[in-house]
Design a protein around this motif. Sequence first.
Motif, PDB file in Angstrom:
ATOM      1  N   TYR A  56       0.812  -1.223   0.000  1.00  0.00           N
ATOM      2  CA  TYR A  56       0.000   0.000   0.000  1.00  0.00           C
ATOM      3  C   TYR A  56       0.846   1.274   0.000  1.00  0.00           C
ATOM      4  N   MET A  57       2.034   1.247   0.602  1.00  0.00           N
ATOM      5  CA  MET A  57       2.803   2.461   0.875  1.00  0.00           C
ATOM      6  C   MET A  57       3.153   3.262  -0.371  1.00  0.00           C
ATOM      7  N   TRP A  58       3.256   2.598  -1.519  1.00  0.00           N
ATOM      8  CA  TRP A  58       3.670   3.306  -2.733  1.00  0.00           C
ATOM      9  C   TRP A  58       2.596   4.247  -3.262  1.00  0.00           C
ATOM     10  N   CYS A  59       1.362   4.106  -2.788  1.00  0.00           N
ATOM     11  CA  CYS A  59       0.304   5.005  -3.257  1.00  0.00           C
ATOM     12  C   CYS A  59       0.446   6.400  -2.665  1.00  0.00           C
ATOM     13  N   THR A  60       1.328   6.562  -1.659  1.00  0.00           N
ATOM     14  CA  THR A  60       1.464   7.883  -1.046  1.00  0.00           C
ATOM     15  C   THR A  60       1.989   8.930  -2.026  1.00  0.00           C
ATOM     16  N   ALA A  61       2.860   8.540  -2.954  1.00  0.00           N
ATOM     17  CA  ALA A  61       3.401   9.505  -3.919  1.00  0.00           C
ATOM     18  C   ALA A  61       2.314  10.034  -4.851  1.00  0.00           C
ATOM     19  N   PRO A  62       1.575   9.172  -5.579  1.00  0.00           N
ATOM     20  CA  PRO A  62       0.522   9.723  -6.441  1.00  0.00           C
ATOM     21  C   PRO A  62      -0.597  10.396  -5.640  1.00  0.00           C
ATOM     22  N   TRP A  63      -0.882   9.913  -4.436  1.00  0.00           N
ATOM     23  CA  TRP A  63      -1.930  10.541  -3.620  1.00  0.00           C
ATOM     24  C   TRP A  63      -1.547  11.968  -3.249  1.00  0.00           C
ATOM     25  N   LEU A  64      -0.314  12.178  -2.799  1.00  0.00           N
ATOM     26  CA  LEU A  64       0.123  13.521  -2.409  1.00  0.00           C
ATOM     27  C   LEU A  64       0.230  14.458  -3.615  1.00  0.00           C
ATOM     28  N   LEU A  65       0.726  13.954  -4.732  1.00  0.00           N
ATOM     29  CA  LEU A  65       0.793  14.788  -5.932  1.00  0.00           C
ATOM     30  C   LEU A  65      -0.610  15.159  -6.400  1.00  0.00           C
ATOM     31  N   PHE A  66      -1.547  14.237  -6.297  1.00  0.00           N
ATOM     32  CA  PHE A  66      -2.949  14.515  -6.629  1.00  0.00           C
ATOM     33  C   PHE A  66      -3.473  15.651  -5.750  1.00  0.00           C
ATOM     34  N   GLN A  67      -3.134  15.661  -4.458  1.00  0.00           N
ATOM     35  CA  GLN A  67      -3.595  16.709  -3.554  1.00  0.00           C
ATOM     36  C   GLN A  67      -2.980  18.059  -3.912  1.00  0.00           C
ATOM     37  N   LEU A  68      -1.716  18.073  -4.320  1.00  0.00           N
ATOM     38  CA  LEU A  68      -1.081  19.324  -4.736  1.00  0.00           C
ATOM     39  C   LEU A  68      -1.764  19.889  -5.979  1.00  0.00           C
ATOM     40  N   LEU A  69      -2.043  19.025  -6.941  1.00  0.00           N
ATOM     41  CA  LEU A  69      -2.766  19.455  -8.141  1.00  0.00           C
ATOM     42  C   LEU A  69      -4.178  19.915  -7.796  1.00  0.00           C
ATOM     43  N   ARG A  70      -4.791  19.251  -6.835  1.00  0.00           N
ATOM     44  CA  ARG A  70      -6.120  19.644  -6.398  1.00  0.00           C
ATOM     45  C   ARG A  70      -6.104  21.052  -5.793  1.00  0.00           C
ATOM     46  N   ASN A  71      -5.069  21.376  -5.007  1.00  0.00           N
ATOM     47  CA  ASN A  71      -4.955  22.720  -4.457  1.00  0.00           C
ATOM     48  C   ASN A  71      -4.894  23.759  -5.570  1.00  0.00           C
ATOM     49  N   PHE A  72      -4.183  23.426  -6.629  1.00  0.00           N
ATOM     50  CA  PHE A  72      -4.056  24.340  -7.762  1.00  0.00           C
ATOM     51  C   PHE A  72      -5.399  24.597  -8.440  1.00  0.00           C
ATOM     52  N   VAL A  73      -6.117  23.551  -8.792  1.00  0.00           N
ATOM     53  CA  VAL A  73      -7.392  23.753  -9.496  1.00  0.00           C
ATOM     54  C   VAL A  73      -8.431  24.379  -8.564  1.00  0.00           C
ATOM     55  N   SER A  74      -8.325  24.124  -7.261  1.00  0.00           N
ATOM     56  CA  SER A  74      -9.255  24.732  -6.313  1.00  0.00           C
ATOM     57  C   SER A  74      -8.982  26.224  -6.157  1.00  0.00           C
ATOM     58  N   ALA A  75      -7.700  26.609  -6.146  1.00  0.00           N
ATOM     59  CA  ALA A  75      -7.359  28.024  -6.037  1.00  0.00           C
ATOM     60  C   ALA A  75      -7.902  28.812  -7.222  1.00  0.00           C
ATOM     61  N   LEU A  76      -7.995  28.147  -8.379  1.00  0.00           N
ATOM     62  CA  LEU A  76      -8.591  28.782  -9.547  1.00  0.00           C
ATOM     63  C   LEU A  76     -10.110  28.620  -9.577  1.00  0.00           C
TER      64      LEU A  76
END
Length: 467
Positions: free
Chosen positions: A147-167
Amino acid sequence: MESDAEILPVAGRSEWRDELRAMFSLAWPLMLANLTTQIITATDVLLMGWLGATQLAAATLALNLTYTFNLLLLGLLIASSPMMATALGQRSNAVRDVRRTFRAGLWLLAFTLPPYWLLLWHVGDIMRALGQTEELASQGQTFLRAYMWCTAPWLLFQLLRNFVSALERPAVVLWLSVAGIGVNAALSWALIFGHFGLPALGLVGGGLGSTLTWATMCGALILFVSSDRHFRRFHLFGRFWRLDWERTLALVRLGWPIGATMALEMGVFALAAYFMGWIGTPAVAAHAVALQLAALTFMVPLGLGQAATVRVGLALGRGDRAGIARAGWTAWIVGVGFMGAMALIMWIVPRALVTLFLADVPENAVVIGLAVGFLRVAAAFQLVDGAQVIGAGMLRGLRDTKWPLVFALVGYWVVGLGIALWLAFSLDWRGVGIWIGLASGLAAVAVLMIWRWIMRESLGLTHLRHG
């Protein structure tokens, strides 16, 4: 000190309606995306429950450790949301500033993930050190190493989510999250139990299914922001190899208190799971089910808190003090009202909710009975749970993160943990005592958060601070 009544002396109903409309337009995709993301996790818990109570308990204990550290890293990235929103509110050099902040988030991931993975690889040793049985520690480690390897795509997804939410265009996150539910359910089911010609991998299959799901969702979001006309002008991944120390350190300064605050809250709940392990495996399984149900309702005020961060941050960038007040109070009132309704449902039909996760059969009777008791306590803390997370989001929009960290430390680890240990083991209230302690900690933090929001003018929080 100026009160909100003085700041908003001429704000009519139209301004509040406009704010409610803008807030809801931003918040509903975030709320539903949070909910669908949590459903992905709940699906994993559901499938682990089908494997058996021991497997469910082992995976839950391992995941609780992961959630604590995930939220610590997520907090560093969440700081990008008010930074991007404030830059967009100021308008000058917005594209460059947003890209710098996003790139800083990428570098933070590059620095933090390798040591984090090393820690997770040895989670079995941590579980043993925290007093868990060899069987639970061994099975928990087996699950987490997949399971631990999903942390990388999960965190990058959250960073991208912050970007689209700010817009203020978060709908794409919602649709990807909805698709992720189906992808995760199919992959995990097939890999755990051996369907579609795949081997039955048990706990390993559950971890692998989550990793593949988040990798797919993250890849899809990267493609979208790189090709969509509204987003691609920011060139988010352009020259990503350039390390911007100034912006990266600014992100850390703002984000580490956010991450620590979130980790302190999740850490108490994770530690509560280990206390349940001292009581017995049925208590751990019951705690996992009750916590999943509480987490599902929590996704709505969490989304409102995220929206409040953006709306308050935009108003702060404009220097609009009345707008700051309207944005914060709108989110808070809506979120607390929703949690009140959820509290009633949990109180009235707890058994029906619990048996969504556990088959209502004699061998599950003890676990179901415990989970019902825990859920009744969870109903009681719905209001304060919503109040504290939205309060944190409101203050985050003002870039106020250090005092909320102090509030979390005192509320969760002094008030909450102290009461939980006293009730559970000194008074022998066992699992219910732990949950009452958790509720007490949430209540303390909620009161402190809203007090600081009310005092924001006299504390100088509404004046934009650079850096």
